[in-house]
Design a protein around this motif. Structure first.
Motif, mmCIF file in Angstrom:
data_model
loop_
_atom_site.group_PDB
_atom_site.id
_atom_site.type_symbol
_atom_site.label_atom_id
_atom_site.label_comp_id
_atom_site.label_asym_id
_atom_site.label_seq_id
_atom_site.Cartn_x
_atom_site.Cartn_y
_atom_site.Cartn_z
ATOM 1 N N SER A 1 3.979 -52.846 -12.751
ATOM 2 C CA SER A 1 3.278 -53.867 -13.531
ATOM 3 C C SER A 1 2.126 -53.261 -14.321
ATOM 4 N N VAL A 2 1.408 -52.306 -13.710
ATOM 5 C CA VAL A 2 0.338 -51.615 -14.431
ATOM 6 C C VAL A 2 0.913 -50.837 -15.603
ATOM 7 N N GLY A 3 2.063 -50.185 -15.388
ATOM 8 C CA GLY A 3 2.708 -49.474 -16.487
ATOM 9 C C GLY A 3 3.076 -50.400 -17.630
ATOM 10 N N GLN A 4 3.594 -51.568 -17.302
ATOM 11 C CA GLN A 4 3.931 -52.537 -18.342
ATOM 12 C C GLN A 4 2.686 -53.023 -19.066
ATOM 13 N N ALA A 5 1.605 -53.239 -18.321
ATOM 14 C CA ALA A 5 0.363 -53.684 -18.963
ATOM 15 C C ALA A 5 -0.152 -52.636 -19.934
ATOM 16 N N ILE A 6 -0.045 -51.360 -19.574
ATOM 17 C CA ILE A 6 -0.491 -50.289 -20.469
ATOM 18 C C ILE A 6 0.362 -50.247 -21.720
ATOM 19 N N VAL A 7 1.689 -50.371 -21.547
ATOM 20 C CA VAL A 7 2.595 -50.347 -22.709
ATOM 21 C C VAL A 7 2.325 -51.535 -23.617
ATOM 22 N N ARG A 8 2.077 -52.703 -23.048
ATOM 23 C CA ARG A 8 1.806 -53.871 -23.875
ATOM 24 C C ARG A 8 0.540 -53.690 -24.693
ATOM 25 N N ARG A 9 -0.485 -53.106 -24.077
ATOM 26 C CA ARG A 9 -1.724 -52.896 -24.823
ATOM 27 C C ARG A 9 -1.528 -51.894 -25.952
ATOM 28 N N ILE A 10 -0.738 -50.876 -25.724
ATOM 29 C CA ILE A 10 -0.477 -49.897 -26.784
ATOM 30 C C ILE A 10 0.270 -50.555 -27.931
ATOM 31 N N ARG A 11 1.279 -51.358 -27.599
ATOM 32 C CA ARG A 11 2.051 -52.041 -28.647
ATOM 33 C C ARG A 11 1.192 -53.042 -29.399
ATOM 34 N N HIS B 1 -1.982 -52.969 -29.982
ATOM 35 C CA HIS B 1 -2.909 -52.305 -30.894
ATOM 36 C C HIS B 1 -2.187 -51.432 -31.905
ATOM 37 N N SER B 2 -0.833 -51.354 -31.750
ATOM 38 C CA SER B 2 -0.049 -50.642 -32.747
ATOM 39 C C SER B 2 0.560 -51.588 -33.763
ATOM 40 N N GLY B 3 0.283 -52.844 -33.646
ATOM 41 C CA GLY B 3 0.778 -53.805 -34.620
ATOM 42 C C GLY B 3 1.726 -54.814 -34.042
ATOM 43 N N GLU B 4 2.271 -54.541 -32.837
ATOM 44 C CA GLU B 4 3.172 -55.481 -32.204
ATOM 45 C C GLU B 4 2.360 -56.467 -31.393
ATOM 46 N N SER B 5 2.579 -57.719 -31.625
ATOM 47 C CA SER B 5 1.860 -58.744 -30.871
ATOM 48 C C SER B 5 2.775 -59.301 -29.804
ATOM 49 N N ALA B 6 2.253 -59.423 -28.610
ATOM 50 C CA ALA B 6 3.028 -59.964 -27.496
ATOM 51 C C ALA B 6 2.599 -61.398 -27.248
ATOM 52 N N ASN B 7 3.557 -62.318 -27.291
ATOM 53 C CA ASN B 7 3.207 -63.714 -27.067
ATOM 54 C C ASN B 7 3.125 -64.000 -25.569
ATOM 55 N N GLU B 8 2.683 -65.189 -25.236
ATOM 56 C CA GLU B 8 2.448 -65.537 -23.850
ATOM 57 C C GLU B 8 3.739 -65.573 -23.049
ATOM 58 N N THR B 9 4.844 -65.943 -23.693
ATOM 59 C CA THR B 9 6.111 -66.010 -22.974
ATOM 60 C C THR B 9 6.516 -64.639 -22.483
ATOM 61 N N LYS C 1 -15.545 -49.322 -34.397
ATOM 62 C CA LYS C 1 -15.090 -50.708 -34.331
ATOM 63 C C LYS C 1 -14.049 -50.834 -33.229
ATOM 64 N N LYS C 2 -14.285 -51.746 -32.316
ATOM 65 C CA LYS C 2 -13.384 -51.902 -31.189
ATOM 66 C C LYS C 2 -12.089 -52.572 -31.619
ATOM 67 N N GLY C 3 -11.007 -52.171 -30.960
ATOM 68 C CA GLY C 3 -9.723 -52.794 -31.201
ATOM 69 C C GLY C 3 -8.912 -52.155 -32.303
ATOM 70 N N THR C 4 -9.464 -51.244 -33.057
ATOM 71 C CA THR C 4 -8.703 -50.593 -34.118
ATOM 72 C C THR C 4 -7.822 -49.515 -33.522
ATOM 73 N N LEU C 5 -6.775 -49.176 -34.281
ATOM 74 C CA LEU C 5 -5.866 -48.125 -33.835
ATOM 75 C C LEU C 5 -6.594 -46.798 -33.743
ATOM 76 N N PHE C 6 -7.505 -46.571 -34.665
ATOM 77 C CA PHE C 6 -8.248 -45.317 -34.663
ATOM 78 C C PHE C 6 -9.108 -45.185 -33.400
ATOM 79 N N SER C 7 -9.732 -46.302 -32.979
ATOM 80 C CA SER C 7 -10.552 -46.248 -31.763
ATOM 81 C C SER C 7 -9.693 -46.011 -30.533
ATOM 82 N N ARG C 8 -8.449 -46.537 -30.551
ATOM 83 C CA ARG C 8 -7.557 -46.308 -29.422
ATOM 84 C C ARG C 8 -7.127 -44.845 -29.373
#
Length: 765
Positions: free
Chosen positions: A474-484, A486-494, A377-384
């Protein structure tokens, strides 16, 4: 919020009434003003809604839905002319600028080549002498194809070639990747150009035209990434100004890379569009077809193309692992690689080098490892978490598959390149004459300080470093945001806007990975700069012309005095304009001076040697000498030689090493036996090699031979050695026994000494 919605309702009521009535010009102006006000109120409502996104309720949701519908209907009711006309104009002028840039560059190369070599005013022999080394070999086969009674017969002669190397029948099409010459000869004969243009002009004209396509592809790539064709213009300007470090077209026209890299640039441009998120289905299909066609062509044009595609495949693998691009698109590109390898294997007469290619092992491993993730299942922590396992599987399976294939498939082609890379990385310490000679070549040396100084003087390197640093962060920040995320932290648009989004664009991430990979290779081998520097021009131009990149920087700096969007738009136009004017002022006069200056390339000694061979040497004679000179002899005279300036085959490497012994400290009898083993009739000694004074200690041919033969060794910066024989190339000029017993001098000038190898040996002193 309620006041905003009330105002919107009032404005909507007024605009509906105005639509029903017969609108006069004044009322039409009022209607436009109200529509503009409504857009402003909509922007305010969106901003207020963004602040209270953390506290949504059902009532607000019900109010928001009709408002969004109203905005969508408002946009759909706008006349398409005001949208399509600017877009069409931008596309038209951008394409026109790209095509004109490519054509102007091709014309510039043609004019510069004419003035540098005075090409049109020279006889055919002097023109052909301008092709040196391996370039002479490639052009000689083009001449043979044109001289053949039919194209079919010409292909047969190349695939069963026994008139180039003595005692060797080879498939020259596979051995030397002669598809460019096949295509050029077909076009020349099919187009009826025999009575219009000479073969040499047709040949170099095709190469110059491909260089124009190269520049156009770089233009389009920078335009696709930045959104403005101003970036393409800046890319072309930097490319031409740094021509000494972006291309070898000036002194090696027929080389394989000059035929192949334009197709790779087209592939990169199409791949850039294919990886974009906001691309419609028609454009995506077009980009996919262009990626396919350019990859297939690139594969058959250059024997080392699969190594460059391997670097590209690694970059795409990283995109997949970090979930920065659509996995489906990346695997579609992998399938293109597979078909290209298969096509190249077939068209190159079952070339085993493609089967043992690291590209094939990587693509096969990636597609096999993909099967293990099909049901997850895509998007799960286990798949990540399994992405890490996926990366490990791909790496281990790639190495395992490559070792297994090399075990079962015999291969000896292109091994020298991998050995050089192993020596550069410190993984292999084995060095023979061929390896030491290659490592001493300028292409395999580390870049000099002059290279970085030239890039800095043209302002290219500083802006490239700035753009690369911003993109990497910026790529580093994008990677960190994706990890967070999918770890339960949601990043809003702001949060995303404040951090910048340039690093979330897959095409930008790909180019960052690609330019870093090529840059690391260029830091080890200077020859790789011709692959890296063009993309340095493209990435730097994209960065300074991209409002999104400036916006990313300003969001990090948290500017408050000036709105970051407005400042980003201003700088994205002002900075490249300033750079363009400064480059124009400083470098344009130099370029015009290059075109107006009439240079002269004249080598009377080589012309005299070639004239003597054509007049005095028997048609069946075989010549031995340095590989570079043998290539020129093959082109200018057509006579058979013992060796060629090529190192992609073990037998060719051994031939070059054996014939180079004429510059070593060995006996006349040893040299005679070596030359007789290749049925050589004439030996040519070059004074420039025999009495060479090289700038790098230990890199002269005679020094390398002394080390390989054990005649000299180095210890604590001192050299020691012993040989009971003098240096052959010097001793043979003395005309005393036993040298005169084996060799008879028949021709000489200031640069060359030609000796006939005696068939009947007299040992009289």
């Amino acid at each position: 919020m309620e006041e905003a919605y009330c105002s919107l309702d009032i404005l909507s009521t007024l605009t509906d009434q105005l639509r029903i009535q017969d609108i006069s010009p004044d009322l039409a102006a009022l209607h436009a003003y109200l529509a503009t006000s409504q857009d402003l109120w909509a922007m305010l409502s969106e901003a207020a809604d963004l602040k209270q996104r953390r506290k949504p309720n059902s009532a607000e949701g019900e109010e928001k839905a009709p408002e969004e519908n109203r905005e969508e209907s408002k946009k759909s009711k706008k006349s398409p002319r005001y949208v399509l006309i600017p877009r069409f104009a931008k596309l038209f002028f951008g394409c026109l600028a790209a095509v004109v840039s490519g054509m102007m560059y091709a014309m510039y190369l043609s004019t510069y080549h004419e003035h540098k070599f005075w090409f049109s005013g020279r006889p055919e022999l002097e023109r052909e002498i301008t092709f040196q080394g391996d370039s002479a070999i490639y052009y000689s086969f083009y001449k043979e194809l044109l001289r053949a009674p039919s194209f079919k017969r010409g292909i047969y002669q190349l695939t069963h070639d026994n008139r180039t190397l003595s005692l060797k029948t080879m498939n020259a099409v596979r051995q030397m990747t002669l598809y460019p010459e096949l295509i050029a000869s077909v076009l020349y004969q099919a187009s009826g150009s025999e009575e219009v243009i000479e073969p040499v002009y047709f040949y170099i004209g095709i190469v110059f035209g491909l260089q124009g396509i190269y520049v156009t592809a770089l233009f389009v790539t920078s335009w696709l990434m930045s959104g403005t064709w101003l970036a393409g213009m800046l890319t072309v300007a930097w490319f031409i100004i740094n021509r000494a470090d972006t291309t070898r077209i000036d002194y090696s026209i027929p080389s394989r890379e000059n035929w192949a890299l334009p197709y790779f640039a087209c592939q990169v441009a199409a791949l850039t569009g294919y990886l974009k998120h906001n691309i419609n289905s028609s454009a995506e299909r077009f980009c996919y077809l262009l990626v396919s066609a350019s990859t297939y062509t690139f594969m058959i044009m250059w024997e080392y193309s699969h190594y460059l595609l391997f670097v590209q495949a690694v970059c795409l693998l990283l995109l997949d692992i970090l979930t920065l691009a659509q996995t489906e698109k990346i695997h579609e590109v992998y399938k293109i690689y597979l078909f290209s390898l298969f096509l190249g294997y077939v068209l190159q007469f079952e070339n085993p080098a493609l089967l043992v290619s690291p590209l094939l092992s990587l693509v096969a491993a990636a597609l096999l490892a993909k099967c293990l993730q099909m049901n997850l299942k895509k998007g799960t922590l286990f798949s990540r978490m399994l992405k890490v396992i996926y990366f490990y599987l791909v790496c281990t399976m790639t190495i395992t598959l490559n070792l297994v294939v090399k075990t079962f498939i015999p291969h000896k082609e292109n091994e020298h390149l991998m050995k050089v890379l192993e020596v550069k990385l410190g993984l292999n310490a084995i060095k023979n004459f061929t390896m030491n000679w290659l490592l001493c070549q300028e292409s395999f040396q580390t870049p000099s300080q002059d290279f970085f100084l030239r890039l800095t003087q043209s302002s290219l390197l500083p802006f490239y470093i700035l753009v690369l640093i911003i993109c990497l962060f910026s790529v580093g920040q994008a990677i960190v945001r994706r990890i967070r995320r999918h770890s339960g932290e949601s990043a809003n648009e702001t949060t995303i806007l404040e951090c910048g989004r340039i690093g979330e664009r897959p095409e930008v991430v790909y180019h960052v990975f690609h330019t870093v990979s090529l840059g690391l290779l260029a830091m080890m081998m200077e020859g790789m700069k011709y692959l890296w520097t063009p993309y340095v021009c493209m990435l730097a131009a994209f960065g300074v012309c991209s409002p999104e990149l400036w916006m990313t920087l300003f969001k990090w700096l948290r500017l408050k005095a000036v709105h970051p969007v407005l400042l980003a738009l201003i700088l994205s136009m002002a900075v490249p304009t300033i750079i363009g004017f400064s480059l124009w002022k400083e470098f344009f006069p130099r370029l015009m001076a290059e075109l107006s200056e009439l240079q002269e390339f004249y080598d009377p000694d080589t012309v005299g040697l070639m004239t003597w061979i054509k007049r005095q040497a028997p048609v069946a004679a075989v010549f031995a000498g340095s590989p570079q000179l043998m290539g020129v002899i093959k082109l200018c005279t057509g006579w058979m030689v013992t060796n060629l300036p090529l190192y992609n085959d073990e037998d060719l490497q051994k031939r070059n090493e054996n014939v180079f012994q004429i510059y070593s400290k060995r006996s006349a009898e040893d040299i005679y036996k070596v030359l007789a083993s290749y049925k050589a009739n004439y030996l040519i000694i070059e004074d420039s090699i025999c009495n060479e004074v090289g700038p790098v200690r230990g890199c002269r041919v005679k020094d390398l031979l002394d080390v390989a033969n054990g005649h000299v060794y180095y210890e604590e910066n001192d050299s020691y050695g012993y040989s009971k024989y003098g240096r052959f190339c010097q001793e043979i000029k003395m005309n005393y026994s036993p040298y005169v017993n084996y060799f008879t001098r028949v021709y000489w000038n200031r640069s060359y000494f030609v000796y006939k190898i005696n068939t009947v040996i007299s040992f009289q002193s």
